[in-house]
Design a protein around this motif. Structure first.
Motif, PDB file in Angstrom:
ATOM      1  N   LYS A 210      -2.169   2.266 -13.972  1.00 18.04           N
ATOM      2  CA  LYS A 210      -3.114   1.419 -13.221  1.00 18.04           C
ATOM      3  C   LYS A 210      -2.361   0.421 -12.341  1.00 18.04           C
ATOM      4  O   LYS A 210      -2.728   0.147 -11.202  1.00 18.04           O
ATOM      5  CB  LYS A 210      -4.014   0.652 -14.212  1.00 18.04           C
ATOM      6  CG  LYS A 210      -5.194   1.468 -14.709  1.00 18.04           C
ATOM      7  CD  LYS A 210      -6.473   1.100 -13.915  1.00 18.04           C
ATOM      8  CE  LYS A 210      -7.646   1.985 -14.282  1.00 18.04           C
ATOM      9  NZ  LYS A 210      -7.694   3.252 -13.548  1.00 18.04           N
ATOM     10  N   LYS A 211      -1.295  -0.124 -12.926  1.00 19.03           N
ATOM     11  CA  LYS A 211      -0.506  -1.129 -12.222  1.00 19.03           C
ATOM     12  C   LYS A 211       0.143  -0.516 -10.972  1.00 19.03           C
ATOM     13  O   LYS A 211       0.121  -1.096  -9.891  1.00 19.03           O
ATOM     14  CB  LYS A 211       0.577  -1.652 -13.165  1.00 19.03           C
ATOM     15  CG  LYS A 211       0.896  -3.112 -12.973  1.00 19.03           C
ATOM     16  CD  LYS A 211       1.897  -3.575 -14.020  1.00 19.03           C
ATOM     17  CE  LYS A 211       1.985  -5.086 -13.996  1.00 19.03           C
ATOM     18  NZ  LYS A 211       2.157  -5.660 -15.314  1.00 19.03           N
ATOM     19  N   GLU A 212       0.706   0.668 -11.157  1.00 18.37           N
ATOM     20  CA  GLU A 212       1.359   1.343 -10.031  1.00 18.37           C
ATOM     21  C   GLU A 212       0.342   1.696  -8.947  1.00 18.37           C
ATOM     22  O   GLU A 212       0.650   1.624  -7.755  1.00 18.37           O
ATOM     23  CB  GLU A 212       2.075   2.596 -10.525  1.00 18.37           C
ATOM     24  CG  GLU A 212       3.361   2.299 -11.278  1.00 18.37           C
ATOM     25  CD  GLU A 212       3.901   3.497 -12.058  1.00 18.37           C
ATOM     26  OE1 GLU A 212       5.097   3.482 -12.368  1.00 18.37           O
ATOM     27  OE2 GLU A 212       3.124   4.437 -12.357  1.00 18.37           O
ATOM     28  N   GLN A 213      -0.863   2.061  -9.387  1.00 18.16           N
ATOM     29  CA  GLN A 213      -1.911   2.369  -8.405  1.00 18.16           C
ATOM     30  C   GLN A 213      -2.263   1.141  -7.566  1.00 18.16           C
ATOM     31  O   GLN A 213      -2.463   1.227  -6.359  1.00 18.16           O
ATOM     32  CB  GLN A 213      -3.169   2.867  -9.118  1.00 18.16           C
ATOM     33  CG  GLN A 213      -3.126   4.357  -9.381  1.00 18.16           C
ATOM     34  CD  GLN A 213      -4.381   4.855 -10.064  1.00 18.16           C
ATOM     35  OE1 GLN A 213      -5.419   4.199 -10.022  1.00 18.16           O
ATOM     36  NE2 GLN A 213      -4.275   6.012 -10.685  1.00 18.16           N
ATOM     37  N   THR A 214      -2.316  -0.011  -8.248  1.00 16.49           N
ATOM     38  CA  THR A 214      -2.602  -1.251  -7.531  1.00 16.49           C
ATOM     39  C   THR A 214      -1.514  -1.540  -6.502  1.00 16.49           C
ATOM     40  O   THR A 214      -1.786  -1.865  -5.348  1.00 16.49           O
ATOM     41  CB  THR A 214      -2.723  -2.421  -8.533  1.00 16.49           C
ATOM     42  OG1 THR A 214      -3.703  -2.076  -9.509  1.00 16.49           O
ATOM     43  CG2 THR A 214      -3.127  -3.698  -7.840  1.00 16.49           C
ATOM     44  N   ARG A 215      -0.246  -1.387  -6.904  1.00 16.43           N
ATOM     45  CA  ARG A 215       0.877  -1.628  -5.985  1.00 16.43           C
ATOM     46  C   ARG A 215       0.841  -0.597  -4.835  1.00 16.43           C
ATOM     47  O   ARG A 215       1.120  -0.920  -3.684  1.00 16.43           O
ATOM     48  CB  ARG A 215       2.230  -1.535  -6.699  1.00 16.43           C
ATOM     49  CG  ARG A 215       2.332  -2.372  -7.911  1.00 16.43           C
ATOM     50  CD  ARG A 215       3.172  -3.640  -7.783  1.00 16.43           C
ATOM     51  NE  ARG A 215       3.322  -4.235  -6.466  1.00 16.43           N
ATOM     52  CZ  ARG A 215       2.541  -5.203  -5.973  1.00 16.43           C
ATOM     53  NH1 ARG A 215       1.512  -5.656  -6.656  1.00 16.43           N
ATOM     54  NH2 ARG A 215       2.774  -5.716  -4.800  1.00 16.43           N
ATOM     55  N   PHE A 216       0.460   0.628  -5.186  1.00 16.09           N
ATOM     56  CA  PHE A 216       0.363   1.687  -4.175  1.00 16.09           C
ATOM     57  C   PHE A 216      -0.665   1.280  -3.116  1.00 16.09           C
ATOM     58  O   PHE A 216      -0.407   1.375  -1.909  1.00 16.09           O
ATOM     59  CB  PHE A 216      -0.040   2.991  -4.883  1.00 16.09           C
ATOM     60  CG  PHE A 216      -0.476   4.106  -3.965  1.00 16.09           C
ATOM     61  CD1 PHE A 216       0.453   4.813  -3.203  1.00 16.09           C
ATOM     62  CD2 PHE A 216      -1.823   4.449  -3.865  1.00 16.09           C
ATOM     63  CE1 PHE A 216       0.035   5.849  -2.363  1.00 16.09           C
ATOM     64  CE2 PHE A 216      -2.235   5.476  -3.032  1.00 16.09           C
ATOM     65  CZ  PHE A 216      -1.309   6.173  -2.275  1.00 16.09           C
ATOM     66  N   ARG A 217      -1.824   0.812  -3.573  1.00 21.20           N
ATOM     67  CA  ARG A 217      -2.857   0.410  -2.611  1.00 21.20           C
ATOM     68  C   ARG A 217      -2.398  -0.781  -1.779  1.00 21.20           C
ATOM     69  O   ARG A 217      -2.679  -0.868  -0.586  1.00 21.20           O
ATOM     70  CB  ARG A 217      -4.157   0.051  -3.345  1.00 21.20           C
ATOM     71  CG  ARG A 217      -4.838   1.210  -4.010  1.00 21.20           C
ATOM     72  CD  ARG A 217      -6.307   0.909  -4.262  1.00 21.20           C
ATOM     73  NE  ARG A 217      -6.523  -0.247  -5.114  1.00 21.20           N
ATOM     74  CZ  ARG A 217      -6.587  -0.198  -6.444  1.00 21.20           C
ATOM     75  NH1 ARG A 217      -6.453   0.951  -7.071  1.00 21.20           N
ATOM     76  NH2 ARG A 217      -6.791  -1.298  -7.136  1.00 21.20           N
ATOM     77  N   ALA A 218      -1.671  -1.706  -2.410  1.00 19.16           N
ATOM     78  CA  ALA A 218      -1.248  -2.907  -1.706  1.00 19.16           C
ATOM     79  C   ALA A 218      -0.217  -2.585  -0.630  1.00 19.16           C
ATOM     80  O   ALA A 218      -0.231  -3.158   0.454  1.00 19.16           O
ATOM     81  CB  ALA A 218      -0.671  -3.918  -2.697  1.00 19.16           C
ATOM     82  N   ASN A 219       0.685  -1.676  -0.915  1.00 14.66           N
ATOM     83  CA  ASN A 219       1.829  -1.466  -0.028  1.00 14.66           C
ATOM     84  C   ASN A 219       1.733  -0.242   0.871  1.00 14.66           C
ATOM     85  O   ASN A 219       2.309  -0.218   1.942  1.00 14.66           O
ATOM     86  CB  ASN A 219       3.106  -1.352  -0.864  1.00 14.66           C
ATOM     87  CG  ASN A 219       3.439  -2.666  -1.540  1.00 14.66           C
ATOM     88  OD1 ASN A 219       3.382  -3.713  -0.905  1.00 14.66           O
ATOM     89  ND2 ASN A 219       3.757  -2.610  -2.817  1.00 14.66           N
ATOM     90  N   ARG A 220       1.027   0.778   0.436  1.00 19.99           N
ATOM     91  CA  ARG A 220       1.114   2.039   1.180  1.00 19.99           C
ATOM     92  C   ARG A 220      -0.186   2.500   1.801  1.00 19.99           C
ATOM     93  O   ARG A 220      -0.191   3.431   2.610  1.00 19.99           O
ATOM     94  CB  ARG A 220       1.685   3.124   0.250  1.00 19.99           C
ATOM     95  CG  ARG A 220       3.121   2.770  -0.175  1.00 19.99           C
ATOM     96  CD  ARG A 220       3.780   3.866  -0.936  1.00 19.99           C
ATOM     97  NE  ARG A 220       3.776   5.126  -0.208  1.00 19.99           N
ATOM     98  CZ  ARG A 220       4.055   6.303  -0.753  1.00 19.99           C
ATOM     99  NH1 ARG A 220       4.370   6.362  -2.039  1.00 19.99           N
ATOM    100  NH2 ARG A 220       4.027   7.400  -0.041  1.00 19.99           N
ATOM    101  N   VAL A 221      -1.316   1.847   1.414  1.00 20.17           N
ATOM    102  CA  VAL A 221      -2.599   2.285   1.953  1.00 20.17           C
ATOM    103  C   VAL A 221      -3.238   1.182   2.780  1.00 20.17           C
ATOM    104  O   VAL A 221      -3.230   0.025   2.390  1.00 20.17           O
ATOM    105  CB  VAL A 221      -3.577   2.657   0.805  1.00 20.17           C
ATOM    106  CG1 VAL A 221      -4.884   3.199   1.367  1.00 20.17           C
ATOM    107  CG2 VAL A 221      -2.930   3.657  -0.133  1.00 20.17           C
ATOM    108  N   GLY A 222      -3.755   1.576   3.944  1.00 20.33           N
ATOM    109  CA  GLY A 222      -4.596   0.656   4.700  1.00 20.33           C
ATOM    110  C   GLY A 222      -5.994   1.240   4.710  1.00 20.33           C
ATOM    111  O   GLY A 222      -6.224   2.295   5.283  1.00 20.33           O
ATOM    112  N   PHE A 223      -6.929   0.568   4.031  1.00 16.12           N
ATOM    113  CA  PHE A 223      -8.276   1.110   3.862  1.00 16.12           C
ATOM    114  C   PHE A 223      -9.252   0.257   4.667  1.00 16.12           C
ATOM    115  O   PHE A 223      -9.309  -0.949   4.488  1.00 16.12           O
ATOM    116  CB  PHE A 223      -8.647   1.070   2.370  1.00 16.12           C
ATOM    117  CG  PHE A 223      -9.544   2.190   1.924  1.00 16.12           C
ATOM    118  CD1 PHE A 223     -10.724   2.488   2.613  1.00 16.12           C
ATOM    119  CD2 PHE A 223      -9.230   2.961   0.797  1.00 16.12           C
ATOM    120  CE1 PHE A 223     -11.546   3.523   2.193  1.00 16.12           C
ATOM    121  CE2 PHE A 223     -10.048   3.992   0.371  1.00 16.12           C
ATOM    122  CZ  PHE A 223     -11.220   4.285   1.082  1.00 16.12           C
TER     123      PHE A 223
END
Ligand code: ATP
Ligand code: MG
Lengths: 369, 225
Positions: free
Chosen positions: B76-89
């Motif tokens: 879950k933590k990695e997913q949060t970091r993934f959204r913060a750094n690699r995804v623009g939604f």
């Protein structure tokens, strides 16, 4: 920080109102504590702040000064107990006194003016000579002033007030101190025909470095029919002290609970109102930890400000302080109360953090629903 | 290189007789620098697909791989970091933070992503300019028009310079001229900065700025229009 401070700033009115509410409640907490300390001081100051190290009661009086009657012959027995430097008689008599035109209650203490239990230090005026008394300064409220003369009722004995001591009030009435021999004379004049004038207490000074409680125990063991107590134990043991403390603790406890609940509910309501924002922030990668920190920063800012407001109001209230009703800002009390409110509020804030943690960031993807 | 690989993904919402099959065995591949238009009627599963790719929603079955990372393997933590750094939604409902100004809605990423705050701030100012929002940067969302809010949401998605740009209905609140301008900006970002982008749209005029179109119907992907 980023979110926390901007949110605070943009909802100034809301947070300001809550800060005010917390401030008033913290003031109430501080004021109740101060009030209880003052009231207890008026009740048992003469015992708690006594100049003697140990006070000896009649055993069967159960720490009630007014029920305690001792024979003067015990003074020598007590003086002989190891660790006792000096023992002296103390007599207390509650009577009616006339000051100016008014009749009022007076607790009159006869003590050895140079021995244990002496009325010291004198904060204003001078020690009493023959026909003179020193009074607890709170007596000013009842009209007892230096230079005035007290007339005892019904005997008509006159006593001049020549000085003030502090924190030496007893039973919440005006309290005066005079030489023990004169006190005996007053007693005999008030109650003509009394065969023996009993002592109320025997005041004891102990050797430097000895624990008064230990010497008190020795006296209790060595001398039949008496109980020796250090000042604090004697004061706390006075009948009525417990119930006063308990009543105040209850009110203080309830007020404390209300402060924490107010903070908890306020933040919970705000959190629920801002849930959409929290969901969005989680969706764009904000961790629950980050949002939790923001919320806790707000709790800390708000409670700290509220406590400052509370202490500020107390400070203003102390401007009205006088000997009849002394009020002061006790820095340690302010810190303790602030710390306790802060700690509990942070725990209460976790309720809101839990609500944030239970959101699903995926909800942000759907349009306005 | 493959930027996004969606392999046989099914997403079922709910259980039992209320279950909704929003994606059915969907497969899709996107290269770097590729800009894809996703077309489909309402309720066809467009938002669901973007959510699965963006690490917001776990698929019921199938695999999603971004670059060389499988989303399913992330905590879950990695997913949060993934959204913060690699995804623009860019969400369909914009989801701006109401107590932050237009500029702050972008710069807040400085506290959320790992990118240095100064970099985010500089980029936010540049994007505000490109999106024609410089005059409105100190306004709160409630003081902005629908189109302005939408552009702020696009700015927030681009400010971290993410690998993936997922845009749900970007032009719904914009008139043709502004819509074209915004989609062009997205296309330029994707082309010049080596990103992959998916844009959900109803507006066929916007399709010309994308490389490829995929249609979706009842959760099934139908390649190339
Ligand atoms: N959280 C949910 N729980 C249950 N069903 C859902 C949920 N979210 C979406 N759905 C259903 O899944 C299907 C696909 O929804 P989705 O939001 O992906 O559609 P969409 O293509 O984005 O539609 P629109 O163009 O109206 O935004 C719809 O039938 C919708 O009702
Ligand atoms: Mg949708």
């Amino acid at each position: 920080m980023f979110i926390a401070l901007r949110d605070l700033w943009r909802s100034k009115l809301r947070f300001g109102l809550l800060t005010g509410a917390v401030g008033l409640l913290v003031f109430l907490l501080l004021f109740l504590n101060t009030l209880s300390a003052t009231l207890l001081d008026f009740f048992i100051g003469a015992i708690e702040s006594n100049s003697a190290d140990v006070l000896v009661y009649e055993e069967t009086a159960r720490r009630n000064l007014q029920a305690s009657r001792l024979d003067a012959s015990l003074i020598d027995d007590i003086a002989a107990v190891p660790g006792v430097v000096e023992a002296a008689p103390v007599g207390e008599l509650t009577l009616t006194a006339q000051i100016g035109e008014d009749l009022t209650d007076l607790s009159l203490w006869g003590v050895d003016l140079d021995g244990p239990g002496r009325p010291a230090p004198i904060v204003e005026g001078r020690p009493p000579g023959p026909g003179e008394v020193v009074m607890d300064e709170s007596g000013m409220a009842e009209g007892f002033k230096i230079g005035e003369t007290i007339t005892l009722v019904p005997s008509g004995t006159e006593l001049d007030i020549v000085g003030f001591v502090r924190d030496r009030r007893y039973a919440v009435i005006a309290t005066a101190y005079l030489d023990f021999a004169e006190w005996v004379a007053v007693f005999e004049a008030e109650f003509p025909g009394t065969p023996v004038v009993p002592l109320s207490l025997i005041a004891v000074d102990v050797d430097d470095g000895l624990d008064p409680a230990v010497v008190g125990d020795r006296i209790t063991t060595a001398v039949a029919g008496v109980e020796g107590l250090d000042r604090t134990t004697a004061a706390r043991g006075t009948p009525g002290v417990d119930s006063i403390s308990q009543s105040f603790n209850l009110i203080v406890g309830i007020t404390f609970g209300i402060v924490v609940l107010v903070v908890a509910f306020f933040f919970l309501i705000l959190t629920v109102q801002k849930l959409r924002s929290f969901v969005a922030l989680r969706a764009i990668g904000a961790s629950v930890g980050y949002l939790a920190r923001s919320l806790i920063i707000q709790v800390i800012a708000l409670v700290t400000l509220g406590s400052l407001v509370g202490a500020g109001i107390l400070r203003v209230a102390t401007l009205g302080s006088n000997p009849a009703f002394p009020l002061s800002v006790d820095g340690r009390l302010v810190l303790t109360v602030t710390g306790a409110v802060l700690g509990s509020s942070i725990l209460a804030g976790l309720l809101s953090v839990g609500r944030i943690a239970r959101t699903d960031p995926a909800d942000a993807a759907q349009g306005i629903r | 290189m493959t930027a996004i690989n969606v392999d046989d993904v099914t997403k079922i919402y709910g259980e039992g007789h209320t279950a909704v099959r929003a994606l059915r065995d969907a497969s899709l591949e996107l290269r770097d620098n590729e800009f894809l238009a996703l077309l489909g009627p309402s309720g066809s599963g467009k938002t669901t697909l973007l959510s699965v790719i963006g690490g917001l929603l776990a698929p019921t079955s199938g695999r999603v791989t971004i670059g060389d990372t499988a989303l399913a393997g992330m905590s879950k933590k990695e997913q949060t970091r993934f959204r913060a750094n690699r995804v623009g939604f860019v969400f369909q409902g914009f989801n701006l933070v109401p107590f932050l100004t237009a500029r702050e809605n972008m710069t807040v990423m400085g506290s959320i992503s790992d990118a240095p705050r100064s970099e985010i701030e500089a980029r936010a100012d540049q994007l505000l300019d490109e999106l024609g929002l410089t005059d409105r940067k100190n306004n709160l969302p409630e003081q902005l028009s629908g189109g302005e809010r939408q552009r702020v949401a696009i700015g927030r998605a681009l400010v971290t310079d993410p690998d993936l740009i997922l845009v749900d209905e970007p032009t719904a609140s914009l008139d043709t001229e502004l819509g074209t301008q915004v989609v062009r900006l997205l296309a330029t970002e994707i082309k010049t900065r080596g990103k992959a982008g998916i844009m959900v749209t109803h507006d066929l005029r916007m399709v010309e700025y994308t490389d490829r179109t995929v249609r979706i119907l009842d959760g099934e992907l139908l390649d190339e229009a």
